[in-house]
Scaffold this active site. Structure first.
Site, mmCIF file in Angstrom:
data_model
loop_
_atom_site.group_PDB
_atom_site.id
_atom_site.type_symbol
_atom_site.label_atom_id
_atom_site.label_comp_id
_atom_site.label_asym_id
_atom_site.label_seq_id
_atom_site.Cartn_x
_atom_site.Cartn_y
_atom_site.Cartn_z
ATOM 1 N NE ARG A 43 -2.021 6.624 -4.492
ATOM 2 C CZ ARG A 43 -2.823 6.678 -3.440
ATOM 3 N NH1 ARG A 43 -3.003 5.633 -2.702
ATOM 4 N NH2 ARG A 43 -3.426 7.804 -3.125
ATOM 5 N N GLY A 45 0.838 -1.210 0.000
ATOM 6 C CA GLY A 45 0.000 0.000 0.000
ATOM 7 C C GLY A 45 0.862 1.245 0.000
ATOM 8 C CG PHE A 83 -1.418 7.799 16.410
ATOM 9 C CD1 PHE A 83 -2.743 7.808 16.830
ATOM 10 C CD2 PHE A 83 -0.607 6.750 16.811
ATOM 11 C CE1 PHE A 83 -3.244 6.797 17.642
ATOM 12 C CE2 PHE A 83 -1.092 5.737 17.632
ATOM 13 C CZ PHE A 83 -2.418 5.762 18.055
ATOM 14 C CG LEU A 84 0.541 9.991 9.032
ATOM 15 C CD1 LEU A 84 -0.259 10.838 8.049
ATOM 16 C CD2 LEU A 84 1.690 9.341 8.308
ATOM 17 C CB THR A 94 -17.533 2.743 5.334
ATOM 18 O OG1 THR A 94 -16.666 3.584 6.107
ATOM 19 C CG2 THR A 94 -18.780 2.434 6.152
ATOM 20 C CG LEU A 139 -11.141 2.000 15.786
ATOM 21 C CD1 LEU A 139 -12.291 1.008 15.922
ATOM 22 C CD2 LEU A 139 -11.186 2.639 14.407
ATOM 23 C CB ALA A 140 -10.425 5.218 21.584
ATOM 24 C CB CYS A 152 -8.986 9.090 9.622
ATOM 25 S SG CYS A 152 -7.550 8.680 8.633
HETATM 26 N N1 LIG Z 1 -4.557 9.114 5.512
HETATM 27 C C1 LIG Z 1 -4.214 9.239 6.766
HETATM 28 O O1 LIG Z 1 -3.904 10.324 7.241
HETATM 29 C C2 LIG Z 1 -4.179 8.038 7.673
HETATM 30 C C3 LIG Z 1 -3.534 8.158 8.911
HETATM 31 C C4 LIG Z 1 -3.493 7.058 9.749
HETATM 32 C C5 LIG Z 1 -4.060 5.843 9.347
HETATM 33 N N2 LIG Z 1 -4.679 5.745 8.141
HETATM 34 C C6 LIG Z 1 -5.193 4.407 7.742
HETATM 35 O O2 LIG Z 1 -4.218 3.783 6.908
HETATM 36 C C7 LIG Z 1 -4.851 2.994 5.890
HETATM 37 C C8 LIG Z 1 -4.407 3.443 4.517
HETATM 38 O O3 LIG Z 1 -4.804 4.793 4.367
HETATM 39 P P1 LIG Z 1 -4.249 5.702 3.184
HETATM 40 O O4 LIG Z 1 -4.773 7.056 3.431
HETATM 41 O O5 LIG Z 1 -2.783 5.495 3.028
HETATM 42 O O6 LIG Z 1 -5.025 5.036 1.940
HETATM 43 P P2 LIG Z 1 -4.677 5.165 0.384
HETATM 44 O O7 LIG Z 1 -5.926 4.880 -0.353
HETATM 45 O O8 LIG Z 1 -3.959 6.435 0.124
HETATM 46 O O9 LIG Z 1 -3.609 3.984 0.133
HETATM 47 C C9 LIG Z 1 -3.925 2.615 0.125
HETATM 48 C C10 LIG Z 1 -3.155 1.962 -1.011
HETATM 49 O O10 LIG Z 1 -3.274 0.543 -0.898
HETATM 50 C C11 LIG Z 1 -3.267 -0.010 -2.222
HETATM 51 N N3 LIG Z 1 -3.785 -1.382 -2.161
HETATM 52 C C12 LIG Z 1 -5.043 -1.815 -1.855
HETATM 53 N N4 LIG Z 1 -5.086 -3.160 -1.857
HETATM 54 C C13 LIG Z 1 -3.849 -3.608 -2.153
HETATM 55 C C14 LIG Z 1 -3.248 -4.911 -2.286
HETATM 56 N N5 LIG Z 1 -3.967 -6.021 -2.069
HETATM 57 N N6 LIG Z 1 -1.945 -4.979 -2.613
HETATM 58 C C15 LIG Z 1 -1.212 -3.853 -2.814
HETATM 59 N N7 LIG Z 1 -1.694 -2.609 -2.685
HETATM 60 C C16 LIG Z 1 -3.003 -2.483 -2.358
HETATM 61 C C17 LIG Z 1 -4.128 0.966 -3.016
HETATM 62 O O11 LIG Z 1 -3.908 0.874 -4.413
HETATM 63 C C18 LIG Z 1 -3.684 2.323 -2.420
HETATM 64 O O12 LIG Z 1 -2.632 2.915 -3.168
HETATM 65 C C19 LIG Z 1 -6.358 3.113 6.143
HETATM 66 O O13 LIG Z 1 -6.755 2.043 6.966
HETATM 67 C C20 LIG Z 1 -6.478 4.422 6.912
HETATM 68 O O14 LIG Z 1 -7.616 4.441 7.738
HETATM 69 C C21 LIG Z 1 -4.726 6.805 7.284
HETATM 70 O O1 LIG Z 2 -9.685 22.426 15.350
HETATM 71 C C1 LIG Z 2 -9.892 21.767 14.309
HETATM 72 C C2 LIG Z 2 -9.006 20.777 13.840
HETATM 73 C C3 LIG Z 2 -9.319 20.081 12.681
HETATM 74 N N1 LIG Z 2 -10.453 20.361 11.998
HETATM 75 C C4 LIG Z 2 -10.788 19.585 10.775
HETATM 76 O O2 LIG Z 2 -10.726 18.201 11.094
HETATM 77 C C5 LIG Z 2 -10.361 17.442 9.953
HETATM 78 C C6 LIG Z 2 -9.244 16.470 10.270
HETATM 79 O O3 LIG Z 2 -8.046 17.183 10.501
HETATM 80 P P1 LIG Z 2 -6.705 16.476 11.034
HETATM 81 O O4 LIG Z 2 -7.048 15.625 12.185
HETATM 82 O O5 LIG Z 2 -5.703 17.532 11.238
HETATM 83 O O6 LIG Z 2 -6.252 15.624 9.746
HETATM 84 P P2 LIG Z 2 -6.228 14.049 9.423
HETATM 85 O O7 LIG Z 2 -5.169 13.850 8.403
HETATM 86 O O8 LIG Z 2 -7.607 13.589 9.111
HETATM 87 O O9 LIG Z 2 -5.707 13.339 10.767
HETATM 88 C C7 LIG Z 2 -6.562 12.647 11.676
HETATM 89 O O10 LIG Z 2 -6.825 11.340 11.215
HETATM 90 C C8 LIG Z 2 -5.633 10.540 10.986
HETATM 91 C C9 LIG Z 2 -6.078 9.228 10.370
HETATM 92 O O11 LIG Z 2 -6.487 8.292 11.281
HETATM 93 C C10 LIG Z 2 -4.915 10.369 12.331
HETATM 94 O O12 LIG Z 2 -3.744 9.592 12.120
HETATM 95 C C11 LIG Z 2 -4.566 11.747 12.896
HETATM 96 O O13 LIG Z 2 -3.940 11.609 14.175
HETATM 97 C C12 LIG Z 2 -5.831 12.580 13.022
HETATM 98 O O14 LIG Z 2 -5.514 13.918 13.450
HETATM 99 C C13 LIG Z 2 -10.003 18.469 8.873
HETATM 100 O O15 LIG Z 2 -11.091 18.627 7.986
HETATM 101 C C14 LIG Z 2 -9.767 19.740 9.658
HETATM 102 O O16 LIG Z 2 -10.005 20.900 8.910
HETATM 103 C C15 LIG Z 2 -11.337 21.330 12.445
HETATM 104 O O17 LIG Z 2 -12.377 21.577 11.834
HETATM 105 N N2 LIG Z 2 -11.024 22.023 13.594
#
Ligand SMILES: NC(=O)c1ccc[n+]([C@@H]2O[C@H](COP(=O)([O-])OP(=O)(O)OC[C@H]3O[C@@H](n4cnc5c(N)ncnc54)[C@H](O)[C@@H]3O)[C@@H](O)[C@H]2O)c1
Ligand SMILES: O=c1ccn([C@@H]2O[C@H](COP(=O)(O)OP(=O)(O)O[C@H]3O[C@H](CO)[C@@H](O)[C@H](O)[C@H]3O)[C@@H](O)[C@H]2O)c(=O)[nH]1
Length: 480
Positions: free
Chosen positions: A38, A8, A158-159, A90, A217-218, A272
């Protein structure tokens, strides 16, 4: 040399692995994906995601100890540690539709690992998944293992987007959950060693598998709850003449509450928060805890209310109709410093305005017209699948215009909606914008980016979330 493979190459897999490669020169990191486009982009000058500081990190390591590939099987077979960071959308149909996570991509990845592994592996759950997924994955791996030993760890990420590199360089904590067996503990230690290259020991927390999964999740539910709480107060501020920024400042000064994540807005977005809360709700329901499920569901209800309230404010203040009126939308991404539009409140706001037949003209510094069209055409939750599997029909193209400049978007408009807090929107020449617009000119600031008083002095009729209302707006309530 320790070999890591990450399945991924998305918003999490790409930046996380780039930082591991940078901080651990003795580790070889290969990021694999089923999306050829990608991987091609990760190997090019134009990376597939916009994230401040990411280009620099990738340039330093790519070709040295960081590689991007579509040869998934080869790199799984060679790796000691496999991170799984695939989509966890979902479910849209069947049991748990609209709430539960669809683990299709996770399961496919697990089966592929079981098929090609010929030596022992540590499999790290990096995607956010409902609690006890690791146990399910463990079953798939063990039942198909042909003598190979797998250790499953949960290492949720957690990024936040827009600050991913900063967050990865200096995380508040790294969380590693594992089995409490001698082999499990050994696997936890192996992953801890990787992070210990740059993360202080006291910030690496180890727990059991379930605690790690539930903590992720929490944590998101708690963060989203703060935004819904302040947004709920913003509606009360508007009704009573208080200023939500002043109220939030006063609340946040209490060290038990703290100042962050208290900015009222048109609503939270991103891939998320909503998805993870829905998961939490589903888990509570499955465990016979409807009161707890409803408690968390209300965080999402307030978020939907905030978006509807905003659209209604626009329509009611513009003489109860936006039909055929040009409305400029500044900002489409779900927050600043990212081109990501997943679950952005701009989608619901634009759909609401289009529903009232407005002519919507959108400008965002990082989001392309193709992406906007795709977002406005997709059904709920369809966005969280690998791009090449998302439905997209040309017949669904929406009548919106997309410009590459805020001045072009606002020219001749009746109203301006600010939906993302991009820094450049603070510095626009609003006198020029006002002069080019139809009169009366309306400003709806969904992110409290501009100073409402200055805008009023220019001549705009102004609505800012949670701020005292213009007399014009007081007489036109936005009932949801
Ligand atoms: N985006 C965020 O800020 C964030 C932060 C923390 C956790 N997460 C979690 O991390 C996970 C990934 O999120 P994301 O934002 O990186 O998603 P994303 O859609 O950007 O990336 C997922 C990638 O996985 C690839 N993929 C799917 N099935 C595959 C397979 N079988 N083999 C190889 N590649 C495959 C897809 O092509 C895609 O490029 C989710 O569970 C999300 O909830 C996201
Ligand atoms: O005071 C605030 C802070 C944020 N937001 C909005 O909330 C959303 C989420 O923002 P942010 O949490 O900064 O970005 P994400 O990249 O969605 O990050 C969240 O979701 C990630 C995926 O799980 C986690 O890893 C991160 O810790 C968590 O902050 C955005 O639409 C922001 O504009 C507000 O409206 N008010």
């Amino acid at each position: 040399m320790v070999k890591i493979c990450c399945i991924g190459a998305g918003y999490v897999g790409g930046p996380t692995m780039a930082v591991i490669a940078l901080k651990c020169p003795a580790v070889e990191v290969v990021v694999v994906d089923i999306s050829v486009a990608r991987i091609t982009a990760w190997n090019s000058e134009q990376l597939p995601i916009y994230e401040p500081g990411l280009d620099d990190v990738v340039k330093q390591c790519r070709g040295r100890n960081l590689f991007f590939s579509t040869d998934i099987e080869k790199h799984i077979a060679r790796a000691d540690i496999i991170f799984v960071s695939v989509n966890t959308p979902t479910k849209t149909r069947g049991l748990g539709a609209g709430k539960a996570a669809d683990l299709t991509y996770w399961e496919n990845a697990a089966r592929m690992i079981a098929d090609v592994a010929k030596a022992d592996k540590i499999v790290v759950e990096k995607s956010t998944v409902p609690v006890k997924t690791a146990e399910a994955i463990e079953k798939i791996l063990i039942h198909n293992s042909r003598g190979v030993n797998f250790q499953i760890l949960s290492n949720p990420e957690f990024l936040a987007e827009g600050t991913a590199i900063k967050d990865l360089f200096n995380p508040d904590r790294v969380l590693i959950g594992g089995r409490e067996t001698p082999e499990g503990k050994k696997a936890v230690q192996a992953l801890k060693q990787v992070y210990a290259n740059w993360v202080p020991e006291d910030r690496i927390i180890t727990t059991n598998l379930w605690s790690a999964e539930l903590s992720k999740l929490a944590a998101n539910a708690f963060l989203a709850q703060r935004i819904s709480s302040v947004n709920a107060i913003s509606a009360l501020c508007e009704a009573t003449g208080a200023d939500v920024a002043e109220v939030a400042y006063a609340i946040g000064k209490d060290t038990r509450v703290g100042p962050r994540f208290l900015s009222a807005s048109v609503g939270f977005g991103g891939s998320c928060f909503q998805k993870d809360i829905l998961n939490l709700v589903y888990i509570c329901e499955c465990h016979g805890l409807p009161e707890v499920a409803n408690y968390w569901k209300d965080v999402i209800k307030i978020n939907d209310y905030q978006k509807s309230r905003f659209v209604n404010r626009v329509v009611s203040s513009m003489f109860n109709t936006v039909s055929e009126k040009k409305i400029a939308v500044l900002g489409f991404a779900f927050k600043k410093d990212t081109g990501d539009t997943r679950e952005t409140p701009a989608i619901d706001v634009c759909k609401g305005l289009l529903g009232d037949k407005a002519k919507v003209c959108i400008y965002d510094p990082q989001v392309t017209e193709e992406q906007i069209q795709r977002d406005l055409a997709l059904n709920k939750f369809d966005w969280d699948h690998p791009v090449h599997l998302q439905p997209m029909s040309a017949t669904e193209v929406k009548p919106v215009a997309v410009t590459r400049d805020a001045y072009e978007a606002t020219k001749g408009a009746h109203g301006v909606c600010i939906l993302t807090e991009w820094d450049e929107f603070k510095k626009l020449d609003y006198v020029r914008i006002y002069e080019s617009m139809q009169k009366p000119a309306f400003m709806f600031d969904g992110r409290n980016v501009v100073d409402p008083q200055k805008m009023r002095e220019i001549g705009f009729i102004v609505y800012s979330i949670g701020k005292p209302l213009d007399s014009w707006l007081v007489d036109r309530p936005a009932v949801v």
